[in-house]
Design a protein around this motif. Sequence first.
Motif, PDB file in Angstrom:
ATOM      1  N   TYR A 249       0.760  -1.141  -0.040  1.00 58.59           N
ATOM      2  CA  TYR A 249       0.026  -0.057   0.030  1.00 58.59           C
ATOM      3  C   TYR A 249       0.877   1.398   0.003  1.00 58.59           C
ATOM      4  O   TYR A 249       1.790   1.407   0.753  1.00 58.59           O
ATOM      5  CB  TYR A 249      -0.978   0.100   1.212  1.00 58.59           C
ATOM      6  CG  TYR A 249      -1.635   1.294   1.510  1.00 58.59           C
ATOM      7  CD1 TYR A 249      -2.676   1.637   0.760  1.00 58.59           C
ATOM      8  CD2 TYR A 249      -1.342   1.981   2.595  1.00 58.59           C
ATOM      9  CE1 TYR A 249      -3.359   2.832   1.189  1.00 58.59           C
ATOM     10  CE2 TYR A 249      -1.884   3.169   2.559  1.00 58.59           C
ATOM     11  CZ  TYR A 249      -3.037   3.660   2.043  1.00 58.59           C
ATOM     12  OH  TYR A 249      -3.698   4.741   2.372  1.00 58.59           O
ATOM     13  N   MET A 250       0.835   2.167  -1.043  1.00 58.74           N
ATOM     14  CA  MET A 250       1.670   3.265  -1.306  1.00 58.74           C
ATOM     15  C   MET A 250       3.000   2.851  -0.880  1.00 58.74           C
ATOM     16  O   MET A 250       3.586   3.421  -0.423  1.00 58.74           O
ATOM     17  CB  MET A 250       1.171   4.617  -0.390  1.00 58.74           C
ATOM     18  CG  MET A 250      -0.306   4.646  -0.225  1.00 58.74           C
ATOM     19  SD  MET A 250      -1.046   6.415  -0.069  1.00 58.74           S
ATOM     20  CE  MET A 250      -0.315   6.939   1.432  1.00 58.74           C
ATOM     21  N   GLY A 251       3.387   1.856  -1.449  1.00 56.46           N
ATOM     22  CA  GLY A 251       4.844   1.285  -1.711  1.00 56.46           C
ATOM     23  C   GLY A 251       5.432   0.708  -0.324  1.00 56.46           C
ATOM     24  O   GLY A 251       6.413   0.337  -0.386  1.00 56.46           O
ATOM     25  N   LYS A 252       4.482   0.682   0.497  1.00 46.33           N
ATOM     26  CA  LYS A 252       4.941  -0.092   1.655  1.00 46.33           C
ATOM     27  C   LYS A 252       3.932  -1.398   1.879  1.00 46.33           C
ATOM     28  O   LYS A 252       2.628  -1.526   1.704  1.00 46.33           O
ATOM     29  CB  LYS A 252       4.346   1.024   2.909  1.00 46.33           C
ATOM     30  CG  LYS A 252       5.046   0.389   4.341  1.00 46.33           C
ATOM     31  CD  LYS A 252       4.934   1.672   5.319  1.00 46.33           C
ATOM     32  CE  LYS A 252       6.027   1.171   6.579  1.00 46.33           C
ATOM     33  NZ  LYS A 252       5.261   0.823   7.766  1.00 46.33           N
ATOM     34  N   ARG A 253       4.891  -2.428   2.347  1.00 50.74           N
ATOM     35  CA  ARG A 253       4.281  -3.906   2.626  1.00 50.74           C
ATOM     36  C   ARG A 253       3.354  -3.836   3.881  1.00 50.74           C
ATOM     37  O   ARG A 253       3.854  -3.517   4.877  1.00 50.74           O
ATOM     38  CB  ARG A 253       5.377  -4.579   2.937  1.00 50.74           C
ATOM     39  CG  ARG A 253       5.113  -6.040   2.170  1.00 50.74           C
ATOM     40  CD  ARG A 253       6.188  -7.125   2.295  1.00 50.74           C
ATOM     41  NE  ARG A 253       5.629  -8.199   3.076  1.00 50.74           N
ATOM     42  CZ  ARG A 253       6.045  -9.399   3.354  1.00 50.74           C
ATOM     43  NH1 ARG A 253       7.430  -9.594   2.954  1.00 50.74           N
ATOM     44  NH2 ARG A 253       5.459 -10.170   3.980  1.00 50.74           N
ATOM     45  N   ILE A 254       2.129  -4.207   3.774  1.00 50.11           N
ATOM     46  CA  ILE A 254       1.365  -4.213   4.922  1.00 50.11           C
ATOM     47  C   ILE A 254       0.819  -5.475   5.248  1.00 50.11           C
ATOM     48  O   ILE A 254      -0.266  -5.807   6.054  1.00 50.11           O
ATOM     49  CB  ILE A 254       0.084  -3.206   4.604  1.00 50.11           C
ATOM     50  CG1 ILE A 254      -0.688  -3.635   3.290  1.00 50.11           C
ATOM     51  CG2 ILE A 254       0.618  -1.652   4.698  1.00 50.11           C
ATOM     52  CD1 ILE A 254      -2.162  -2.960   3.511  1.00 50.11           C
ATOM     53  N   THR A 255       1.284  -6.632   4.533  1.00 50.17           N
ATOM     54  CA  THR A 255       0.996  -7.971   4.908  1.00 50.17           C
ATOM     55  C   THR A 255       1.046  -8.484   6.186  1.00 50.17           C
ATOM     56  O   THR A 255       2.115  -7.824   6.861  1.00 50.17           O
ATOM     57  CB  THR A 255       1.703  -8.778   4.024  1.00 50.17           C
ATOM     58  OG1 THR A 255       2.256  -8.078   2.734  1.00 50.17           O
ATOM     59  CG2 THR A 255       0.968 -10.094   3.352  1.00 50.17           C
ATOM     60  N   GLY A 256       0.181  -9.063   6.716  1.00 49.79           N
ATOM     61  CA  GLY A 256       0.318  -9.333   8.375  1.00 49.79           C
ATOM     62  C   GLY A 256      -0.077  -8.237   9.214  1.00 49.79           C
ATOM     63  O   GLY A 256       0.061  -8.256  10.646  1.00 49.79           O
ATOM     64  N   TYR A 257      -0.196  -7.123   9.028  1.00 47.09           N
ATOM     65  CA  TYR A 257      -0.679  -6.029   9.759  1.00 47.09           C
ATOM     66  C   TYR A 257      -2.080  -6.222  10.248  1.00 47.09           C
ATOM     67  O   TYR A 257      -2.915  -6.811   9.773  1.00 47.09           O
ATOM     68  CB  TYR A 257      -0.907  -4.727   8.710  1.00 47.09           C
ATOM     69  CG  TYR A 257       0.180  -3.904   8.840  1.00 47.09           C
ATOM     70  CD1 TYR A 257       1.441  -4.546   8.501  1.00 47.09           C
ATOM     71  CD2 TYR A 257       0.292  -2.405   8.821  1.00 47.09           C
ATOM     72  CE1 TYR A 257       2.677  -3.946   8.391  1.00 47.09           C
ATOM     73  CE2 TYR A 257       1.386  -1.762   8.779  1.00 47.09           C
ATOM     74  CZ  TYR A 257       2.731  -2.254   8.501  1.00 47.09           C
ATOM     75  OH  TYR A 257       4.022  -1.450   8.304  1.00 47.09           O
ATOM     76  N   ALA A 258      -2.197  -5.780  11.531  1.00 43.05           N
ATOM     77  CA  ALA A 258      -3.835  -5.936  12.168  1.00 43.05           C
ATOM     78  C   ALA A 258      -4.626  -5.112  11.654  1.00 43.05           C
ATOM     79  O   ALA A 258      -3.997  -3.906  11.170  1.00 43.05           O
ATOM     80  CB  ALA A 258      -3.447  -5.762  13.792  1.00 43.05           C
TER      81      ALA A 258
END
Lengths: 254, 323
Positions: free
Chosen positions: A62-71
């Motif tokens: 998301y917007m160049g940032k990995r957010i996999t696994g975020y709550a």
Amino acid sequence: MAILKTENLTRRFGGLVAVNNLSFEIPEGKITGLIGPNGSGKSTTINLISGVLPASSGNVEYMGKRITGYAPHMVARMGISRTYQQIRLFEKMTVLENVYVARNLMYKSNLADVLIGSKRLSSEDKANEKKAMELLELVGLADKADELPKNLPYGYRRFLEIARALATEPKLLLLDEPAAGMNRDEFMEVMDLVRRLRAMDISVLLVEHTMEFVEAVVDHVVVLNFGQKLAEGTFAQIEKDPQVIEAYLGKEEL
Amino acid sequence: MNRKSVIMLVILAAFLAIPLVDSNQYHIYMLDRALLNAMIASGLVALTGLAGQMSLGHAAFYGIGAYASAIVTKTFGVPVIVGVISAAVLCLVIGMLLSIPSFKLSGFYLSLVTISFGNIVWTVIVNWYSLTGGSLGLLGIQPIRIAGRAITRTEFFYLAAAVLALIYFVTTRMARSYIGRGLRAVRDDEMAAETAGIDTKRLKLLVFSLSAIYAGIAGALYAHLSTFLSPESFVQAESANFVAMSVVGGIRHMLGGTIGGLAVTMIPEMLRVKGWEIYYLMGSSLAILVLVIMLPNGLAPSFEKFIDRLAGIDRKSGKRQVK
């Protein structure tokens, strides 16, 4: 520019692969339709992006940032909001409180502010309650602010859920069948609302079954079948795609 | 000041005057105990009524607080206040730990975890003989002192009332703030709360530790009131009794813990009629049963309605209570 990108996103439920190696992009400031037959993995995809379900493998960026696994609450704080296919409201809280509570992430006041009843807290309360009220006005529910959600007609319950989703000030909104079960008037209203979101600079991922809705609002469509991407393009393009027609209507017997 | 506040203050003053009128030491002792129970029930109102988390193990925090303060003051000879603070801190830490299962579990499953927790703590109290005195109990706990003499039961009554008032204040402030709204959202729909940006784990951690601290403080005060502790005071049935207090009082009402704690403690005492003593527990259980059936929302909402009527406030236009 893509606001969100999935890379080989996969989710298995036991032996069933609900989402299979899915890679697609949601362009910024546009409305992207996510369509496909029942059970093709649309809702699962939304659950994976919003963090409600963990991915079996693959990535969400998301917007160049990995957010996999975020709550999920972290995903929401980063600017991704969602609604549910089966409406989920806070049933014992008022219509206003349903939206007001989604402003909690804006608060800088801490427990000490709460206990002493600080100025910072009361000014934050005032600002956030006002914002919640504005959102109720946006979806046409301002006069129902003190009602309980159960007293709202079905269509309005969805509008309330959308208002709550907007309260976190998302840059990306995931709408899971926002028009499901709506009557004609409500249908037109929700379509209008989705168009207004684009004007508010909110990117939208729209899961929808009604082709009339999809055709009228989306800039770009991704078609899923058996958890995989089947086709992608403008509505006019995918409408003529033989593979898409086959997935929806079945193969023509010659 | 409006009429409703005046009426509330009059009722409060009448309650606070009881030990001045009634000199029966046993009655005052039971009132002291009722105030301590009200502290625990107030914690359960926050935990269950606000945040929707069940606990059938709060007698454990009551026990941990009681033994912690008793042991700390006995061993180190420190003043009671130090014992009470260490009890609160210990319960805070253990309350935080107990909130961890609630991240994954809810309803019946969470209840089972809290029951097991209560049983484990009780077993430790009974068996850690060198520390707790086991089933023989812990004797010679120092009483609270003012001016070099032990506090009277009447003085304890006012101390406990002040602590309960503080607990009420903290709980109400929190419930009416954005934190309270977050807790109610967790109660109504946890997943929707998460995706609306609410850190549900953090809120559960907060409310579990808060209710644990309340019970721990009540336990610590109890230890120094009775100056003797025995594991029987902290059995599983007590946990259920605390839940009964919060429900009878009104689990969704800010005064629910206070009114329930007082009512459920005092009703059995009032039923100890001469010649009928053996039936008093049956009578009080029946009273609780009837109250829960007749007033499913608890005594507090009816109490408030009654006050409103006295004050001539129309319920519809009157200020709403925290739901």
